[in-house]
Design an enzyme around this catalytic site. Structure first.
Site, PDB file in Angstrom:
ATOM      1  N   SER A 174       4.329   7.682 -22.375  1.00 14.09           N
ATOM      2  CA  SER A 174       5.625   7.106 -21.959  1.00 14.09           C
ATOM      3  C   SER A 174       5.275   5.723 -21.306  1.00 14.09           C
ATOM      4  O   SER A 174       6.065   5.060 -21.328  1.00 14.09           O
ATOM      5  CB  SER A 174       6.173   8.298 -20.833  1.00 14.09           C
ATOM      6  OG  SER A 174       6.676   9.216 -21.756  1.00 14.09           O
ATOM      7  N   LYS A 206       5.761   3.159 -23.418  1.00 26.36           N
ATOM      8  CA  LYS A 206       7.257   3.027 -23.742  1.00 26.36           C
ATOM      9  C   LYS A 206       7.955   2.086 -22.507  1.00 26.36           C
ATOM     10  O   LYS A 206       8.652   1.166 -22.932  1.00 26.36           O
ATOM     11  CB  LYS A 206       8.215   4.040 -23.632  1.00 26.36           C
ATOM     12  CG  LYS A 206       7.803   5.216 -24.567  1.00 26.36           C
ATOM     13  CD  LYS A 206       7.274   4.935 -26.014  1.00 26.36           C
ATOM     14  CE  LYS A 206       6.972   5.893 -26.662  1.00 26.36           C
ATOM     15  NZ  LYS A 206       6.205   7.096 -26.431  1.00 26.36           N
ATOM     16  N   SER A 226      11.903   8.516 -24.703  1.00 27.06           N
ATOM     17  CA  SER A 226      10.521   8.031 -24.902  1.00 27.06           C
ATOM     18  C   SER A 226      10.468   7.965 -26.693  1.00 27.06           C
ATOM     19  O   SER A 226       9.311   8.610 -26.992  1.00 27.06           O
ATOM     20  CB  SER A 226       9.731   8.692 -24.429  1.00 27.06           C
ATOM     21  OG  SER A 226       8.355   8.233 -24.120  1.00 27.06           O
TER      22      SER A 226
END
Length: 149
Positions: free
Chosen positions: A73, A76, A133
């Site tokens: 994540s 991201k 995500s």
């Protein structure tokens, strides 16, 4: 402020811009917490890390560096940062359409389920990266902003 998102030239756009950034910060914080508690500690894979000196390519730290992992994540969030840089620079806007390649559509979970040949607006890509995500979206964003993942 590190970045600003062009919303409009309306006199109240600063207010809307601040609300958008507040919402984004809250969603990112929620995503971070959700990722931390999504799996019990026993189900998590061992830590993998790699730190490289960008000037000379020297590996500074490696732990399970060759282990196969899905993009985290944090990746991201870094991708979102690049989106906001391009928004701030005027290279793209919230309605810019991002093309989805076969490669992006085939990215493993978590994904939004984009199909090759379709497109997604920057505004929707931001939401998908924050809430899902989504690896397919992150790849499509990277390909459109930088030419490749």
């Amino acid at each position: 402020m590190l970045l600003s998102i062009p919303v409009s030239h309306h006199p109240t756009s600063r207010h809307h811009q601040a609300r958008w950034l507040d919402l984004l910060a809250a969603l990112l914080a929620g995503l971070f917490v959700a990722v931390l508690v999504a799996q019990p500690a026993a189900a998590r894979q061992p830590l993998a890390a790699l730190a490289i000196d960008a000037r000379n390519g020297k590996i500074l730290y490696a732990r399970n560096a060759d282990a196969r992992r899905y993009p985290a994540s944090l990746t991201k969030i870094m991708t979102l940062y690049l989106v906001f840089e391009d928004l701030n620079a005027g290279k793209i806007n919230l309605n810019t359409r991002l093309h989805v390649s076969h490669y992006a559509a085939a990215r493993p979970p978590s994904k939004l389920g984009l199909r090759a040949g379709n497109s997604i607006r920057v505004k929707d890509a931001i939401g998908a990266l924050i809430t899902k995500s989504a690896n397919d979206v992150a790849t499509a964003v990277a390909e459109n902003l930088a030419g490749r993942e």
